[in-house]
Each structure stands twice: as structure tokens, then as C-alpha cells.
Design an enzyme around this catalytic site. Structure first.
Site, PDB file in Angstrom:
ATOM      1  N   GLY A 115      20.337  42.153 -15.398  1.00  0.00           N
ATOM      2  CA  GLY A 115      21.387  43.128 -16.288  1.00  0.00           C
ATOM      3  C   GLY A 115      21.388  44.254 -15.949  1.00  0.00           C
ATOM      4  O   GLY A 115      20.653  44.710 -15.795  1.00  0.00           O
ATOM      5  N   ARG A 174      24.302  69.399  26.025  1.00  0.00           N
ATOM      6  CA  ARG A 174      23.304  68.760  25.728  1.00  0.00           C
ATOM      7  C   ARG A 174      22.244  69.441  24.776  1.00  0.00           C
ATOM      8  O   ARG A 174      22.066  70.998  24.453  1.00  0.00           O
ATOM      9  CB  ARG A 174      22.414  67.749  26.393  1.00  0.00           C
ATOM     10  CG  ARG A 174      23.455  66.664  26.942  1.00  0.00           C
ATOM     11  CD  ARG A 174      22.326  65.366  27.991  1.00  0.00           C
ATOM     12  NE  ARG A 174      20.753  65.321  27.516  1.00  0.00           N
ATOM     13  CZ  ARG A 174      20.524  64.786  29.062  1.00  0.00           C
ATOM     14  NH1 ARG A 174      20.681  65.113  29.932  1.00  0.00           N
ATOM     15  NH2 ARG A 174      19.020  64.654  28.437  1.00  0.00           N
ATOM     16  N   GLY A 196      21.031  45.678  -7.116  1.00  0.00           N
ATOM     17  CA  GLY A 196      22.330  45.398  -7.051  1.00  0.00           C
ATOM     18  C   GLY A 196      21.716  44.089  -5.761  1.00  0.00           C
ATOM     19  O   GLY A 196      21.365  45.274  -4.694  1.00  0.00           O
ATOM     20  N   TYR A 236      25.690  55.010  -9.751  1.00  0.00           N
ATOM     21  CA  TYR A 236      25.957  53.470  -9.962  1.00  0.00           C
ATOM     22  C   TYR A 236      25.381  53.666  -8.872  1.00  0.00           C
ATOM     23  O   TYR A 236      25.945  54.266  -7.965  1.00  0.00           O
ATOM     24  CB  TYR A 236      27.042  53.072  -9.639  1.00  0.00           C
ATOM     25  CG  TYR A 236      27.175  51.903 -10.669  1.00  0.00           C
ATOM     26  CD1 TYR A 236      26.276  51.782 -11.887  1.00  0.00           C
ATOM     27  CD2 TYR A 236      28.555  51.148 -11.100  1.00  0.00           C
ATOM     28  CE1 TYR A 236      26.396  50.947 -13.113  1.00  0.00           C
ATOM     29  CE2 TYR A 236      28.533  50.084 -12.266  1.00  0.00           C
ATOM     30  CZ  TYR A 236      27.695  50.651 -13.332  1.00  0.00           C
ATOM     31  OH  TYR A 236      28.176  49.383 -14.121  1.00  0.00           O
ATOM     32  N   ARG A 255      28.035  40.263  -1.476  1.00  0.00           N
ATOM     33  CA  ARG A 255      29.321  40.917  -0.449  1.00  0.00           C
ATOM     34  C   ARG A 255      29.763  41.284   0.817  1.00  0.00           C
ATOM     35  O   ARG A 255      30.250  41.171   1.426  1.00  0.00           O
ATOM     36  CB  ARG A 255      30.620  40.488  -1.194  1.00  0.00           C
ATOM     37  CG  ARG A 255      30.772  39.326  -2.356  1.00  0.00           C
ATOM     38  CD  ARG A 255      32.299  39.921  -2.627  1.00  0.00           C
ATOM     39  NE  ARG A 255      31.887  40.734  -3.644  1.00  0.00           N
ATOM     40  CZ  ARG A 255      32.688  41.568  -4.071  1.00  0.00           C
ATOM     41  NH1 ARG A 255      34.039  41.764  -3.739  1.00  0.00           N
ATOM     42  NH2 ARG A 255      32.703  42.091  -5.453  1.00  0.00           N
ATOM     43  N   TYR A 284      24.869  68.970  37.242  1.00  0.00           N
ATOM     44  CA  TYR A 284      23.928  68.926  36.851  1.00  0.00           C
ATOM     45  C   TYR A 284      23.435  69.854  36.686  1.00  0.00           C
ATOM     46  O   TYR A 284      22.464  70.627  37.555  1.00  0.00           O
ATOM     47  CB  TYR A 284      23.220  67.565  36.707  1.00  0.00           C
ATOM     48  CG  TYR A 284      21.980  66.852  35.229  1.00  0.00           C
ATOM     49  CD1 TYR A 284      22.261  67.580  34.820  1.00  0.00           C
ATOM     50  CD2 TYR A 284      20.846  67.286  36.632  1.00  0.00           C
ATOM     51  CE1 TYR A 284      21.383  67.037  33.490  1.00  0.00           C
ATOM     52  CE2 TYR A 284      19.024  67.152  35.390  1.00  0.00           C
ATOM     53  CZ  TYR A 284      19.993  67.431  33.772  1.00  0.00           C
ATOM     54  OH  TYR A 284      18.646  67.223  33.496  1.00  0.00           O
TER      55      TYR A 284
HETATM   56  C1  UD1 Z   1      29.145  46.786 -14.982  1.00  0.00           C
HETATM   57  C2  UD1 Z   1      29.326  46.516 -15.849  1.00  0.00           C
HETATM   58  C3  UD1 Z   1      31.191  46.571 -16.488  1.00  0.00           C
HETATM   59  C4  UD1 Z   1      31.467  47.803 -14.798  1.00  0.00           C
HETATM   60  C5  UD1 Z   1      31.388  47.861 -14.083  1.00  0.00           C
HETATM   61  C6  UD1 Z   1      32.146  49.060 -13.152  1.00  0.00           C
HETATM   62  C7  UD1 Z   1      28.256  46.099 -17.192  1.00  0.00           C
HETATM   63  C8  UD1 Z   1      27.548  44.777 -18.085  1.00  0.00           C
HETATM   64  N1  UD1 Z   1      28.685  46.134 -16.989  1.00  0.00           N
HETATM   65  O1  UD1 Z   1      30.087  45.653 -13.687  1.00  0.00           O
HETATM   66  O2  UD1 Z   1      31.282  47.224 -17.577  1.00  0.00           O
HETATM   67  O3  UD1 Z   1      33.135  47.517 -15.456  1.00  0.00           O
HETATM   68  O4  UD1 Z   1      29.981  47.690 -13.699  1.00  0.00           O
HETATM   69  O5  UD1 Z   1      31.537  48.473 -11.608  1.00  0.00           O
HETATM   70  O6  UD1 Z   1      27.125  46.856 -16.947  1.00  0.00           O
HETATM   71  N2  UD1 Z   1      22.040  46.385 -11.391  1.00  0.00           N
HETATM   72  C9  UD1 Z   1      20.874  47.270 -11.014  1.00  0.00           C
HETATM   73  N3  UD1 Z   1      20.532  45.909 -11.637  1.00  0.00           N
HETATM   74  C10 UD1 Z   1      20.897  44.947 -12.267  1.00  0.00           C
HETATM   75  C11 UD1 Z   1      22.549  44.623 -12.461  1.00  0.00           C
HETATM   76  C12 UD1 Z   1      22.952  45.513 -11.632  1.00  0.00           C
HETATM   77  O7  UD1 Z   1      20.169  47.742 -10.545  1.00  0.00           O
HETATM   78  O8  UD1 Z   1      20.337  44.070 -12.519  1.00  0.00           O
HETATM   79  C13 UD1 Z   1      23.291  47.484 -10.270  1.00  0.00           C
HETATM   80  C14 UD1 Z   1      23.906  47.543  -9.445  1.00  0.00           C
HETATM   81  O9  UD1 Z   1      23.174  47.559  -8.291  1.00  0.00           O
HETATM   82  C15 UD1 Z   1      24.989  48.058  -9.094  1.00  0.00           C
HETATM   83  C16 UD1 Z   1      24.909  48.562 -10.855  1.00  0.00           C
HETATM   84  O10 UD1 Z   1      24.158  48.255 -11.149  1.00  0.00           O
HETATM   85  O11 UD1 Z   1      24.941  49.931  -8.441  1.00  0.00           O
HETATM   86  C17 UD1 Z   1      26.597  47.204 -11.720  1.00  0.00           C
HETATM   87  O12 UD1 Z   1      26.710  46.569 -10.813  1.00  0.00           O
HETATM   88  P1  UD1 Z   1      27.081  45.338 -11.297  1.00  0.00           P
HETATM   89  O13 UD1 Z   1      27.079  43.697 -10.361  1.00  0.00           O
HETATM   90  O14 UD1 Z   1      28.011  45.358  -9.584  1.00  0.00           O
HETATM   91  O15 UD1 Z   1      29.007  45.385 -12.848  1.00  0.00           O
HETATM   92  P2  UD1 Z   1      29.600  44.405 -12.829  1.00  0.00           P
HETATM   93  O16 UD1 Z   1      27.986  43.729 -14.038  1.00  0.00           O
HETATM   94  O17 UD1 Z   1      30.027  43.483 -12.384  1.00  0.00           O
END
Ligand code: UD1
Ligand code: CA
Length: 462
Positions: A86, A337, A19, A108, A23, A370
Site C-alpha cells: 500500500g 545527418r 505499483g 506518484y 493494465r 550523397y
Molecule cells: C491511491 C489513493 C487514493 C487516490 C489515488 C489517486 C491510497 C490508499 N489511495 O489509490 O486515495 O485517489 O491513489 O490515484 O493512497 N504504490 C506503491 N506501492 C504500493 C502501492 C502503490 O509504490 O504498495 C504506488 C503506485 O505505483 C502508484 C501510487 O502508489 O504510483 C498509487 O497507487 P495506486 O494503487 O494506483 O493507488 P490507489 O491505492 O488505487
């Protein structure tokens, strides 16, 4: 494979970290931002490692090769997900790197405080899809756990796809799931992106598991903070405080007095004996060991150090890379140190800096001094304003001060130089040759008084 724990040896861990972290407003990939001085992803990898998995695969995306470069270590592999389509798509990228036998746990990279015990519970059952869930007062933004009337887990509704009724559900998907790898691989292949975000949702594996007659279970996270993710710097700061609070509680539980558990920062491992006392605003970094009864005053910074039993460190002291014996007195305002050792009962006072010094038992260096590249014996007294001139502009040289020596105030020891056992240096001496043992050595212009000398007086304004 670890022969002592075959139950976890077929475990693969996939950590999602692709991701963007929009933010955070940062050039640094989100998972490289630090919590307690360790990158977020480092916390997650360490938690994963407690399960002793056979494989750890990190799915990364943004920031070039910064993420793989930061975590190059045995047992951890990386796969790039580009573009990010996703969470389901992300996990799919890792599948070619792991064996189809055994289980896969999905974590995550931006959920840093997940505990080993919780992960063990998620991984406990071999033939089940397990989802780690949590009850939130405000579930906005999360996927909701949808169950039938009997409580049976049916599916996960993403916020953007959920009906008003579904949005009212407060049980949420933390995102952490475990499943048999072979089944998971099959479900991932069949994912569709027909949803509000046009993404391949990992969450869509739930109805697929049910359709295959597999058990779908949930484990409820015991602590909410364990499953909180970092999306902004404010959330990072919140989790930092949470981490510190939990650490403080653990210290107090083993007999440490913290004057204020809300004002301590541990950025590494702090091991404390019983009856250690730590005043407010101290920072501990790297590996620090405080033996029984150590007292640390307010506003100290202690890094990679071992402090012996009963030693008192007065406020505003900085200790980095030192080994301090028992019953020493340090500070206030001391700076010790790397590569310095203090033997028992040594005193290092205010505005004293030491580097690569071995200070012997009972020796005192109490004020404005020192010492660099020096070996100091036992029961030596180093007077105020002493300086080892250890650097000639090109090389460093060593000063040796033998046992029972007395170094008068405002002395310069021009290294390499040796002060013999029991020698005394007169105040103000600039020592350029070895001082013989037991003698007084002094280098000082003879004192004279000029008889009849008068102070100048100010000229009258003309
Ligand atoms: C996801 C879940 C949601 C859960 C939430 C918890 C899905 C579809 N949804 O939401 O149910 O409540 O996490 O925080 O799974 N990431 C990737 N590659 C991508 C997309 C995401 O590596 O293509 C990683 C992000 O870096 C992050 C994690 O997956 O660490 C979750 O991604 P984020 O976009 O925050 O989660 P949501 O899809 O909002
Ligand atoms: Ca999120």
C-alpha cells in the site's frame, strides 16, 4: 543545500513507483513507459527538481533494477518496496533515507504532467498536512475527501471502503500530499491495514494529523490533466496528446504559427523565435532551436538541431544533429545527418543525404546526392547525382571542395580527394586525383558513334 532558496532546501520528495502497472500489459515497468520520449518517472523527477529539494527518493518495485538503472543521477536515490503493501507502506520505505527535519512531498511516478507551480502551492505551508485534491465529474476509483458540515477536512474514504453516501462525493484525493517529515514518520508507524484491501493506506494519515491538532488543508488542482495517472496505454496516449496540446499553446503564445496545434509532436525542448511557421505532422526531438521566421513544411523530423533565421525547410525533410545557418533552403525530401553544418544561403534539395559535411555560404546541392565527410567551400554548385565515395570498406576519408567549384552531374569523388578553387568537373567524372583550381577536369570515355550500326530485330517465331 542551496543557499539562495532556503525555503525549499529542507524539502524531501518521495516518489511512489512500486505499483505493478498490470493494465499496461508490458514487461517494462510502467514508469519507464515514455511520454514525449521521456519516461513517466523522468517527468515527475524533473517536476520535483524545480522545487530544488534536498532529497529525492524513488520507491520502486517491479522490473528488477530497471528503474534505478534508468535514472541513475546525482540527487536521486532508490529504495525497493517488496512486497507492495500500500501507499503508506511505500512512503515508510523511504523514511530511513531522509532527515526528520523539514517537509516531505509525496508524488506518484505515474502522474507525469504535474506542474511545478502546483507542487509549490502544495509545499507552501510549513506546519500543515496538505492534500492536493480535484473535482471529478466521475470520481469512481479514487479516494473521496470527506468533510464535515462546515467543510472541515476529516478523512479520505477509499472507493472500496466507502459508503454509498461517501461515493457520491466528487472531490477526490489526487494522492499528492505534503507534510512535516517528523510528524509524517510518526503517523506512518501507526498505520493499520484494517481495510477492504488489507493495505497500509497513506490516506489514513489525515485523521492522525487531526488527532494531533495539526492543520489539514487541501489545494485544488487547477488543471485536471495535471493529476491524471497512467494505468493503461490508452491513458498514456491521452496524456501524450494533452502534453502536446499544452506545449503547442505555449508555442503559439510566443508567436509561432502552427497550421494545426493538434498535429505536432515535441519530444524534448523546442525553442522558437517569432514568426516561425510549422506545418502539420512535424516531430521535434531533443533540443531544437528554430530562429525567427523559420518555416517548416509538413511531415518533417528535426532532432537536436539549430536552424537559422529565415530558413525554409520544405516537406518530408529529416534533420538530425545539424547546425543550419540563416536563409537556407532545405528539401523537400532532404536528409541531413549528424555533424553537418550549413552556412547562410545554402541550398540542399530533394533526395540529398549529408553526413559530417560543412557546406559553405551560398553553396547548392540540389538533387539526388550523397555527401559524407566533406568540406565544401562557398558558392559551390554540386550537380545532380554526385557521390562522395568516402568509405573504402575499412576507413572513412574526407573530400574537400574549394570555393566556386562546379561539380558536374553524376560525379564520383573518391576520397581522399580535393577539388581546387574555381575548378570544374565534367559530368560523369570519377575523380580519383585532386582536381587543379580553375581548370576543367573530366574523366570520361571518348564519345563515339558507330556508323551503319543496326538495332537487332526479333527472330521470327519458328
Ligand atoms: C491511491 C489513493 C487514493 C487516490 C489515488 C489517486 C491510497 C490508499 N489511495 O489509490 O486515495 O485517489 O491513489 O490515484 O493512497 N504504490 C506503491 N506501492 C504500493 C502501492 C502503490 O509504490 O504498495 C504506488 C503506485 O505505483 C502508484 C501510487 O502508489 O504510483 C498509487 O497507487 P495506486 O494503487 O494506483 O493507488 P490507489 O491505492 O488505487
Ligand atoms: Ca491508481
Amino acid at each position: 543545500m542551496n543557499m539562495t532558496d532556503s525555503s525549499t532546501s529542507d524539502l524531501s520528495v518521495v516518489i511512489l513507483a512500486a505499483g505493478k502497472g498490470t493494465r499496461m500489459y508490458s514487461n517494462l515497468p510502467k514508469v519507464l513507459h515514455r511520454l514525449a520520449h521521456k519516461p513517466l518517472l523522468g517527468h515527475v523527477i524533473d517536476a520535483a527538481k524545480t522545487l530544488n529539494p534536498a532529497h529525492i527518493v524513488v520507491v520502486y518495485g517491479h522490473g528488477g533494477e530497471q528503474v534505478p538503472n534508468a535514472f541513475a543521477q546525482p540527487g536521486v536515490r532508490f529504495v525497493k518496496q517488496e512486497p507492495q503493501r500500500g501507499t503508506g507502506h511505500a512512503v515508510a520505505q523511504a523514511m530511513p533515507l531522509i532527515p526528520l527535519s523539514g517537509r516531505t512531498l509525496v508524488l506518484y511516478g505515474d502522474v507525469p504532467l504535474i506542474r511545478a507551480q502546483t507542487l509549490a502551492a502544495v509545499c507552501a505551508s510549513a506546519q500543515t498536512l496538505v492534500v492536493l485534491t480535484a473535482e471529478l465529474a466521475d470520481p469512481a476509483g479514487y479516494g473521496r475527501i470527506i468533510r464535515d458540515k462546515s467543510g472541515k477536512f476529516l478523512r479520505i474514504a477509499e472507493e472500496k471502503d466507502a459508503t454509498a453516501e461517501e461515493k457520491a462525493v466528487r472531490e477526490i484525493n489526487t494522492g499528492i500530499v505534503a507534510a512535516p517529515t517528523k510528524a509524517l514518520a510518526g503517523w506512518l508507524m501507526s498505520l493499520k491495514n484494517h481495510n477492504a484491501q488489507g493495505e497500509y493506506y497513506l490516506t489514513d494519515i489525515v485523521p492522525r494529523a487531526i488527532a494531533q491538532g495539526m492543520n489539514v488543508a487541501s489545494v485544488n488542482a487547477a488543471n485536471l490533466w495535471e493529476v491524471l495517472g497512467v494505468n493503461s496505454r490508452a491513458q498514456l496516449a491521452e496524456l501524450e496528446r494533452r502534453y502536446q496540446h499544452e506545449y503547442a499553446l505555449r508555442l503559439m503564445a510566443v508567436g509561432v504559427t502552427l497550421r494545426d496545434p493538434a498535429r505536432i509532436d515535441i519530444r524534448g525542448d523546442l525553442h522558437c523565435g517569432q514568426d516561425v511557421e510549422i506545418d502539420v505532422n512535424c516531430v521535434f526531438q531533443g533540443k531544437v532551436h528554430l530562429a525567427e521566421g523559420v518555416v517548416v513544411g509538413a511531415n518533417c523530423y528535426i532532432k537536436d538541431a539549430e536552424i537559422g533565421a529565415g530558413t525554409v525547410i520544405a516537406p518530408m525533410s529529416v534533420i538530425d544533429g545539424a547546425k543550419v545557418g540563416p536563409e537556407c533552403r532545405i528539401g523537400p525530401f532532404a536528409r541531413i545527418r549528424p555533424e553537418t553544418t550549413l552556412a547562410a544561403h545554402a541550398h540542399v534539395g530533394n533526395f540529398v543525404e549529408m553526413k559530417k559535411v560543412d557546406l559553405g555560404e551560398g553553396s547548392k546541392v540540389n538533387h539526388l546526392t550523397y555527401l559524407g565527410d566533406a568540406t565544401v567551400g562557398r558558392n559551390v554548385n554540386v550537380g545532380a547525382g554526385t557521390i562522395t565515395c568516402n568509405y573504402d570498406g575499412a576507413n572513412k576519408h574526407r573530400t574537400v571542395i574549394e570555393d566556386d567549384a562546379f561539380i558536374g552531374s553524376d560525379t564520383q569523388l573518391v576520397a581522399p580527394v580535393r577539388v581546387g578553387k574555381g575548378a570544374t568537373l565534367g559530368a560523369g567524372t570519377t575523380l580519383t586525383k585532386d582536381a587543379p583550381p580553375g581548370e576543367l577536369t573530366i574523366s570520361r570515355a571518348k564519345q563515339t558513334a558507330i556508323a551503319g550500326w543496326k538495332r537487332p530485330v526479333k527472330n521470327k517465331a519458328g
